[in-house]
Structures are given as C-alpha cells and as structure tokens.
Enzyme design. Structure first.
Site, short mmCIF file in Angstrom:
data_model
loop_
_atom_site.label_atom_id
_atom_site.label_comp_id
_atom_site.label_asym_id
_atom_site.label_seq_id
_atom_site.Cartn_x
_atom_site.Cartn_y
_atom_site.Cartn_z
CG LEU A 1 5.94 -5.88 -2.51
CD1 LEU A 1 6.01 -5.42 -3.97
CD2 LEU A 1 6.61 -4.85 -1.61
CG ASP A 2 0.83 -4.02 2.31
OD1 ASP A 2 1.12 -5.06 2.93
OD2 ASP A 2 0.89 -2.88 2.81
CE LYS A 3 -6.45 -7.88 -3.98
NZ LYS A 3 -7.79 -8.38 -3.58
CB THR B 1 2.49 -2.16 -2.15
OG1 THR B 1 1.86 -1.53 -1.03
CG2 THR B 1 3.88 -1.57 -2.33
NE ARG C 1 -1.16 0.67 3.74
CZ ARG C 1 -2.10 -0.25 3.56
NH1 ARG C 1 -1.77 -1.53 3.38
NH2 ARG C 1 -3.38 0.10 3.60
#
Length: 304
Positions: free
Chosen positions: A136-138, A140, A236
C-alpha cells in the site's frame, strides 16, 4: 483444489493423514509426489526442493512435510504497535497505519511495516522470513498480507499474478460522482515531468479500476473500488483523471483536508487460504481521521 483433510503443525513439520489413497500404493513415493502436485496443488518448485532435502517423510500413516523451516527475518526487528487482523500458521494480515511504508527504500531510515512485522514475529517466537505479498502507499491505510512460509508465498504470489486476491478500497473524493461511472479502463505510465507521479498515458501499462458502490454527498463522494490491475498509484491517478481526485491527495490535485494525506483506505481483503483453499475475508477498521471526514461530508447530503 487444495487440501481438505485434517492437518497439524509440529515444529518445522506439517503432518497430514491422507489415508489409503496413499498408504495402499505399491510405490508410495511416486504416489505421494503425484498427490501433492495434483490434489494438494503444491508448487512443483517446492516439491522438488523438499524431495532433495528429505523434507517429505512418512511416519506410519502420517505424511510429514517440512514446510516450516527456521529462517532469518531478512530485516531488522524494530518494535512498533501492530493491529493483527488475521493470523494462522501460513498467513498474517496486519492493518497498516498512515505514514508508514510497507518496506524500506534507499532514501530513508524510517521504521516500516516489515520492520514491525519482524519484531512481532520475534516476540511471538516465529522464526521465519518477512514476506509481504502486496503493498500500500505510505499514506494509505488498510490490510497487508504476509506469507509465513515459502509454501504460502509461492501460492499467494501466484494468486496475485492471476488476480485472485481481491482488494476493496474506500476513497472520499472531490465532487459528485455519476452513477454511470462503473469502470475506469485507462493505461498508466510515468510522468516525465515529475519523478514520483504517474499519469494516464496511451503508451502506459493496462490499468483497470472498478467502482463497486458510491455514496454521493453535496461536495464529495464516497467510493468503494476494486483493482483488476495493480499499477503504482492506480486509484489515485484514475480518479484524478476523471475529475474526482481523492481528498487530501496533493500529488494528484485533491484539495487539502485537516489530516494532510489522501483519504484512501484498504477496507477489505479477500483471498483463498494457500493450503486449505478456504475463502478468507478480512475487514480493516477505518482510521479515526477518515471516519471524521466521512461524517463531515455525509452531513451535507446531495439531493437530486
């Protein structure tokens, strides 16, 4: 199919009782290998490895597989509080907080989720490598799946490649999303003007996002989405391109919110258990800041 019978872990070994389907065979070794490949669906790479290392043994009517050998974590154990959502001998699912990367990169020395999982394993007496299956993105939040042995890693990695692991996300976005928006099928590539950004590009990689549900408010919408592909920043980029940037996502044009990050959360993870094939469904509780934002936006409903 996967193994449907009884099993028990004893240290480094998994013990099964397959019954006469194997114990009555004249060439038990050959029959066992065939059964492991075709019925249990053991990856052939691991089967050959176990055969070479004497990792397949019989004790009376019990078949023993060396599926849990001791392994180093492969990353420094650094304690950080973890919320465990699911765990057994094969899998671990933890709820990643905002502001924490899944794994280290070359640019920083921050504590990552992998560091925290290594510390959790150490404290639990689990001697195995830290193997995340997806990221996951940092900023998120949501569930991240880990394999606790090589068997699980091989099976779950293949499930990811075949798009059999379902990840459902919740996003609060700008504007009122049309009920006609069901699928976003637009290729994504790198943005040559910005090293960290991605963009919709005709020469990019195939990227498909499904809009499963929508709650429409006066100035924003809550979307539940699933990924058919897993490109960097896919949700996104797609939502921004459609004119519905995620709130707080300054990189992709989302206007700011009080907590200063994108309003994106991994709400649910669904996968087949790597050994039994049982469907595992894991729900990740929303973080408090996102709950407050939802309450704020939903208090201003959109009336058609």
């Amino acid at each position: 199919m996967s193994y449907q019978g009884n099993w028990v872990r004893r240290g480094e070994w998994l013990e099964l009782t397959p019954g006469k389907v194997l114990t009555s065979q004249a060439d038990r070794e050959e029959a066992t290998a065939k059964w492991l490949l075709e019925t249990v669906e053991m990856p052939e790479k691991l089967l050959r490895k176990l055969q070479h290392s004497n990792g397949i043994q019989w004790r009376g009517d019990r078949l023993r597989l060396a599926l849990f050998p001791v392994r180093e974590a492969g990353i420094e154990a650094i304690w950080s509080e973890l919320e465990v959502l699911y765990e057994d001998d094969f899998c671990l699912v933890v709820n990643k907080p905002a502001g924490m990367a899944v794994h280290p990169d070359d640019r920083g020395t921050d504590v990552t989720l992998n560091h925290a999982v290594a510390a959790y394993f150490e404290a639990s007496g689990v001697e195995t490598a830290v193997r995340h299956i997806h990221r996951l993105d940092k900023d998120t939040t949501g569930p991240v799946l880990y394999a606790k042995n090589e068997y699980a890693q091989l099976k779950l990695d293949e499930a990811m490649r075949q798009k059999k692991i379902v990840r459902i996300y919740a996003a609060i976005v700008q504007g009122r999303v049309s009920p006609d928006l069901k699928v976003i099928d637009l290729p994504i590539g790198k943005d040559r003007h910005h090293a960290q950004r991605r963009r919709v590009s005709l020469t990019g990689q195939t990227a498909i996002t499904h809009v499963l549900e929508a709650e429409v408010y006066r100035e924003a919408s809550l979307l539940y989405l699933s990924l058919e592909t897993g490109r960097t920043h896919q949700i996104r980029v797609h939502l921004s391109h459609m004119g519905h940037a995620i709130l707080g996502d300054s990189l992709y044009g989302g206007y700011s919110v009080s907590f200063g990050r994108q309003a994106l959360h991994g709400a649910k993870l669904i996968f087949a258990h790597p050994f039994t094939g049982e469907e595992i469904e894991v729900d990740a509780p929303w973080p408090e800041d996102l709950l407050q934002l939802k309450e704020e936006k939903s208090s201003k409903p959109f009336r058609r």
